[in-house]
Design a protein around this motif. Structure first.
Motif, PDB file in Angstrom:
ATOM      1  N   UNK A 261       0.781  -1.134   0.050  1.00 38.98           N
ATOM      2  CA  UNK A 261      -0.189  -0.052  -0.027  1.00 38.98           C
ATOM      3  C   UNK A 261       1.029   1.298   0.052  1.00 38.98           C
ATOM      4  N   UNK A 262       1.844   1.197   0.839  1.00 42.03           N
ATOM      5  CA  UNK A 262       2.643   2.379   0.988  1.00 42.03           C
ATOM      6  C   UNK A 262       3.629   2.578  -0.394  1.00 42.03           C
ATOM      7  N   UNK A 263       4.039   1.474  -1.022  1.00 38.21           N
ATOM      8  CA  UNK A 263       4.603   1.652  -2.411  1.00 38.21           C
ATOM      9  C   UNK A 263       3.973   2.406  -3.617  1.00 38.21           C
ATOM     10  N   UNK A 264       2.416   1.935  -3.499  1.00 37.90           N
ATOM     11  CA  UNK A 264       1.454   2.439  -4.531  1.00 37.90           C
ATOM     12  C   UNK A 264       0.965   3.695  -4.241  1.00 37.90           C
ATOM     13  N   UNK A 265       0.988   3.955  -2.831  1.00 39.15           N
ATOM     14  CA  UNK A 265       0.483   5.438  -2.331  1.00 39.15           C
ATOM     15  C   UNK A 265       1.737   6.341  -2.755  1.00 39.15           C
ATOM     16  N   UNK A 266       3.083   6.075  -2.681  1.00 38.14           N
ATOM     17  CA  UNK A 266       4.003   6.832  -3.165  1.00 38.14           C
ATOM     18  C   UNK A 266       4.058   7.083  -4.524  1.00 38.14           C
ATOM     19  N   UNK A 267       3.839   6.088  -5.412  1.00 38.60           N
ATOM     20  CA  UNK A 267       3.818   6.198  -6.710  1.00 38.60           C
ATOM     21  C   UNK A 267       2.555   7.293  -6.918  1.00 38.60           C
ATOM     22  N   UNK A 268       1.689   7.386  -6.331  1.00 36.91           N
ATOM     23  CA  UNK A 268       0.363   8.298  -6.696  1.00 36.91           C
ATOM     24  C   UNK A 268       0.845   9.548  -6.362  1.00 36.91           C
ATOM     25  N   UNK A 269       1.606   9.875  -5.372  1.00 38.91           N
ATOM     26  CA  UNK A 269       2.134  11.026  -4.846  1.00 38.91           C
ATOM     27  C   UNK A 269       3.255  11.629  -5.937  1.00 38.91           C
ATOM     28  N   UNK A 270       3.885  10.589  -6.295  1.00 42.03           N
ATOM     29  CA  UNK A 270       5.073  10.989  -7.289  1.00 42.03           C
ATOM     30  C   UNK A 270       4.493  11.447  -8.399  1.00 42.03           C
ATOM     31  N   UNK A 271       3.587  10.863  -9.122  1.00 43.62           N
ATOM     32  CA  UNK A 271       2.667  11.323 -10.205  1.00 43.62           C
ATOM     33  C   UNK A 271       1.924  12.305 -10.111  1.00 43.62           C
ATOM     34  N   UNK A 272       1.818  13.084  -8.902  1.00 45.43           N
ATOM     35  CA  UNK A 272       0.861  14.185  -8.710  1.00 45.43           C
ATOM     36  C   UNK A 272      -0.749  13.978  -8.728  1.00 45.43           C
ATOM     37  N   UNK A 273      -1.062  12.501  -8.619  1.00 44.30           N
ATOM     38  CA  UNK A 273      -2.285  12.150  -8.185  1.00 44.30           C
ATOM     39  C   UNK A 273      -3.054  12.578  -7.012  1.00 44.30           C
ATOM     40  N   UNK A 274      -4.451  13.097  -7.009  1.00 44.46           N
ATOM     41  CA  UNK A 274      -5.131  13.024  -5.860  1.00 44.46           C
ATOM     42  C   UNK A 274      -5.384  11.643  -5.081  1.00 44.46           C
ATOM     43  N   UNK A 275      -4.802  11.524  -3.788  1.00 44.46           N
ATOM     44  CA  UNK A 275      -4.936  10.300  -3.218  1.00 44.46           C
ATOM     45  C   UNK A 275      -6.179   9.956  -2.437  1.00 44.46           C
ATOM     46  N   UNK A 276      -6.906  11.275  -2.319  1.00 45.43           N
ATOM     47  CA  UNK A 276      -8.250  11.236  -1.989  1.00 45.43           C
ATOM     48  C   UNK A 276      -9.243  10.420  -2.769  1.00 45.43           C
ATOM     49  N   UNK A 277      -9.205  10.485  -3.824  1.00 42.27           N
ATOM     50  CA  UNK A 277      -9.898   9.775  -4.879  1.00 42.27           C
ATOM     51  C   UNK A 277      -9.045   9.150  -6.051  1.00 42.27           C
ATOM     52  N   UNK A 278      -8.651   7.879  -5.843  1.00 45.20           N
ATOM     53  CA  UNK A 278      -7.946   7.289  -6.900  1.00 45.20           C
ATOM     54  C   UNK A 278      -8.901   6.339  -7.701  1.00 45.20           C
ATOM     55  N   UNK A 279      -9.044   6.855  -9.275  1.00 48.27           N
ATOM     56  CA  UNK A 279      -9.788   5.994 -10.135  1.00 48.27           C
ATOM     57  C   UNK A 279      -8.684   5.050 -10.922  1.00 48.27           C
ATOM     58  N   UNK A 280      -7.803   5.790 -11.732  1.00 50.19           N
ATOM     59  CA  UNK A 280      -6.698   4.993 -12.272  1.00 50.19           C
ATOM     60  C   UNK A 280      -5.371   5.169 -11.754  1.00 50.19           C
ATOM     61  N   UNK A 281      -5.041   4.226 -10.883  1.00 51.61           N
ATOM     62  CA  UNK A 281      -3.804   4.651 -10.247  1.00 51.61           C
ATOM     63  C   UNK A 281      -2.648   4.105 -10.981  1.00 51.61           C
ATOM     64  N   UNK A 282      -1.469   4.848 -10.972  1.00 49.87           N
ATOM     65  CA  UNK A 282      -0.237   4.389 -11.660  1.00 49.87           C
ATOM     66  C   UNK A 282       0.454   3.389 -10.992  1.00 49.87           C
ATOM     67  N   UNK A 283       1.382   2.564 -11.636  1.00 48.40           N
ATOM     68  CA  UNK A 283       1.908   1.538 -11.292  1.00 48.40           C
ATOM     69  C   UNK A 283       3.237   1.627 -10.156  1.00 48.40           C
ATOM     70  N   UNK A 284       3.475   0.701  -9.155  1.00 45.33           N
ATOM     71  CA  UNK A 284       4.390   0.803  -8.234  1.00 45.33           C
ATOM     72  C   UNK A 284       5.919   1.112  -8.723  1.00 45.33           C
ATOM     73  N   UNK A 285       6.473   2.037  -8.108  1.00 46.15           N
ATOM     74  CA  UNK A 285       7.849   2.485  -8.655  1.00 46.15           C
ATOM     75  C   UNK A 285       8.810   1.119  -8.631  1.00 46.15           C
ATOM     76  N   UNK A 286       8.765   0.134  -7.664  1.00 49.45           N
ATOM     77  CA  UNK A 286       9.877  -0.661  -7.498  1.00 49.45           C
ATOM     78  C   UNK A 286       8.930  -1.900  -7.193  1.00 49.45           C
ATOM     79  N   UNK A 287       9.668  -3.148  -7.439  1.00 53.42           N
ATOM     80  CA  UNK A 287       9.087  -4.436  -7.080  1.00 53.42           C
ATOM     81  C   UNK A 287       9.363  -4.520  -5.643  1.00 53.42           C
ATOM     82  N   UNK A 288       8.470  -5.846  -5.185  1.00 49.10           N
ATOM     83  CA  UNK A 288       8.318  -5.973  -3.742  1.00 49.10           C
ATOM     84  C   UNK A 288       8.735  -7.415  -3.544  1.00 49.10           C
ATOM     85  N   UNK A 289       9.440  -7.851  -2.665  1.00 47.41           N
ATOM     86  CA  UNK A 289       9.849  -8.764  -2.156  1.00 47.41           C
ATOM     87  C   UNK A 289       9.190  -9.163  -0.947  1.00 47.41           C
ATOM     88  N   UNK A 290       8.553 -10.563  -0.643  1.00 56.07           N
ATOM     89  CA  UNK A 290       8.020 -11.106   0.450  1.00 56.07           C
ATOM     90  C   UNK A 290       8.689 -12.071   1.052  1.00 56.07           C
TER      91      UNK A 290
END
Length: 564
Positions: A261-290
């Motif tokens: 969630x943090x990675x994707x939220x960061x991607x929206x902020x870096x893309x200048x998207x409004x995080x209060x309403x996300x209709x078409x989100x941008x992709x996460x900037x980095x891969x995630x290892x679990x």
């Protein structure tokens, strides 16, 4: 790889050379002289490989057409071997018989090879005395290989012995250049460790099992041991991610979901998207290892097909990238969060009860919450609206029976469907959600990145029948083959609980709009979300990359449900 994809070819198992015993104080180092960790299976790797089956075909014959980059003599085990390095393979074969007179075992051990794509590290091997940290007599080079058997990965060390400094350094440099040319392999990682996951073992798991392999692969790490819930989320919104090739989470499903969630939220902020309403989100900037270190580890199990720390770590080291679908959860007024799966009703009530008893051991807490929630099992009255998946409008068993309730479709346009009633549980899942308790998955017909969600609705029924449905998840039988269970393949879902008004005979009270928003918990990836009533869920295809391999397709012959 072991089995059909083994990197080693050997006609006869008797001809495998014995591993060289490392002398006391022997160490491995890179070209700069820095000491590094040894592989976890280096001492017995050759013996373990004897049980492997030879691969199909003979890739070694094709490699003869490649131009060799280097050729030299090394001792492998007790044999002197002719070793040839190409961009695709490292091959070796004995150059002298095992005995001078009589019959020779030469034919029992022919050419061996390892695919370079399976090699993840090379080190210079030196003899060091106790307490000696640098220098020492050069013994040769050690190549570290990633092997696969079924869904399990393990590391293996192969020693190529030669005491020539110039010879070994030239081989080290050439192999290193080949390894650096593989895409997606990370050089620097941001690591989050949740020390409170499961049995508080995540810190031990990282420093004892994961960190040595990262060091062996020359991966730099920046480690944060989280101190509170939301710590990783706040750091991901502030730190400079451009210096990292990926992000790793060591913890359970809740921790991993927070980092995703943090990675994707960061991607929206870096893309200048409004995080209060996300209709078409941008992709996460980095891969995630679990790295699994939680109670159920649904995300790791689904991604790797197994709960195994070394397997998850090697997928990261090898740069195996898997694009994965993820969902957005929104209320009518704001965006709530990203997540892979969610449950409303029984699954959420169980988690909410378990969270109130965090003082219990994890296994006891889970069992206690399940039993207590079953004992007070009650349905939720709500309205479900969903948008069926385009080009995949197969009817569920219940939908066929109630086909007259379907809205009429015109011009092949997919329309919203609405169902109402009392539901014991509602599951919305964009991934199969495998775990040890559900080896086929909670949503077995859903895939990691096919752009659909499984909507599984369990209508009100007796406690006995509901328990039968739950038990089916642990077997190969169809858990959806009940008249009170409906399944749909969907793109979007809206869940709107209804306030109960009237007299509750069981509680002997009069209900009139007594439910508030906080009374409707949601279980999102094992993380409790409260404070939302109506929730709108959308699936977004391949929105995030995860480190992991493609798990084998499930056996369709065991899946009796054809509704998805």
């Amino acid at each position: 790889m072991l089995g059909a994809q083994s990197p080693f070819r050997r006609p006869r198992r008797e001809a495998w050379p014995e591993p060289v015993e490392e002398p006391p104080g022997a160490g491995l180092e890179d070209a700069s002289g820095q000491e590094t960790a040894t592989a976890t299976t280096s001492s017995s790797s050759m013996a373990q490989l004897r049980g492997a089956a030879p691969p199909d075909g003979d890739p070694g014959s094709q490699s003869g057409q490649e131009e060799p980059l280097l050729r030299g003599i090394f001792q492998i085990g007790k044999r002197s071997c002719d070793v040839v390095l190409s961009a695709r393979q490292l091959r070796w074969s004995p150059i002298e018989p095992e005995s001078r007179g009589g019959d020779s075992n030469m034919d029992l051990w022919k050419e061996e090879f390892v695919e370079m794509k399976d090699v993840f590290s090379i080190k210079l091997k030196r003899r060091r005395f106790v307490g000696q940290k640098k220098g020492g007599m050069l013994l040769g080079i050690t190549v570290f290989v990633c092997l696969k058997k079924d869904n399990k990965l393990k590391d293996c060390a192969i020693n190529f012995n030669n005491i020539s400094e110039d010879h070994c350094h030239s081989w080290f440099k050439c192999v290193k250049e080949i390894l650096n040319g593989f895409p997606n392999r990370p050089k620097s990682l941001k690591v989050f460790v949740n020390p409170n996951s499961h049995k508080r073992e995540a810190t031990h798991v990282y420093y004892e099992q994961v960190a040595p392999l990262f060091k062996l692969a020359d991966i730099k790490t920046d480690v944060t041991v989280t101190e509170y819930e939301g710590h990783a989320l706040s750091l991901l919104q502030e730190c400079d991610l451009h210096t990292f090739d990926g992000v790793v989470c060591i913890g359970g499903d809740g921790s991993t979901s927070e980092v995703a969630h943090g990675l994707l939220l960061r991607a929206q902020l870096d893309a200048g998207r409004d995080t209060d309403y996300i209709l078409s989100p941008v992709r996460a900037p980095l891969p995630l290892g679990i790295i699994p270190a939680g109670s159920t580890n649904v995300l790791a199990y689904t991604l790797h097909g197994i709960k195994h720390v070394v397997t998850a770590t090697l997928h990261i080291i090898m740069g195996h990238i898997q694009p994965v679908d993820i969902c957005t959860f929104s209320s009518p007024s704001k965006f709530l969060r990203f997540g892979f799966s969610a449950m409303f009703g029984f699954g959420a009530r169980t988690l909410a009860l378990a969270e109130k008893h965090r003082w219990m051991p994890s296994n006891q807490r889970r069992d206690f919450a399940v039993i207590r929630t079953l004992a007070s099992l009650k349905p939720e009255e709500c309205e479900l609206s969903f948008l069926p998946l385009k080009n995949s409008l197969q009817d569920s068993q219940e939908t066929v029976r109630k086909k007259k309730e379907r809205p009429k479709k015109s011009d092949n346009k997919v329309q919203w469907h609405t169902i109402q009633g009392h539901f014991l549980n509602v599951s919305i899942m964009a991934i199969p959600c495998l775990c040890s308790m559900a080896p086929r998955g909670l949503a077995p017909n859903t895939r990691l990145n096919n752009g659909s969600m499984a909507l599984i609705v369990v209508r009100n029924t007796s406690r006995t029948e509901f328990i039968k449905h739950l038990k089916r998840y642990a077997s190969v039988k169809n858990q959806f083959n009940f008249p009170f269970v409906e399944t749909y393949a969907v793109q979007e879902v809206k869940v709107q609980p209804r306030n109960k008004i009237g007299y509750d005979t069981e509680e002997n009270v009069y209900l009139q709009a007594t439910f508030t928003e906080g009374n409707y918990p949601w279980n999102i990836d094992g993380d409790l979300m409260e404070g939302a009533s109506e929730v709108h869920v959308r699936v977004h295809r391949q929105l995030i990359n995860l480190y992991g391999g493609s798990i084998d397709e499930l056996d369709d012959s065991k899946v009796m449900c054809s509704c998805l």
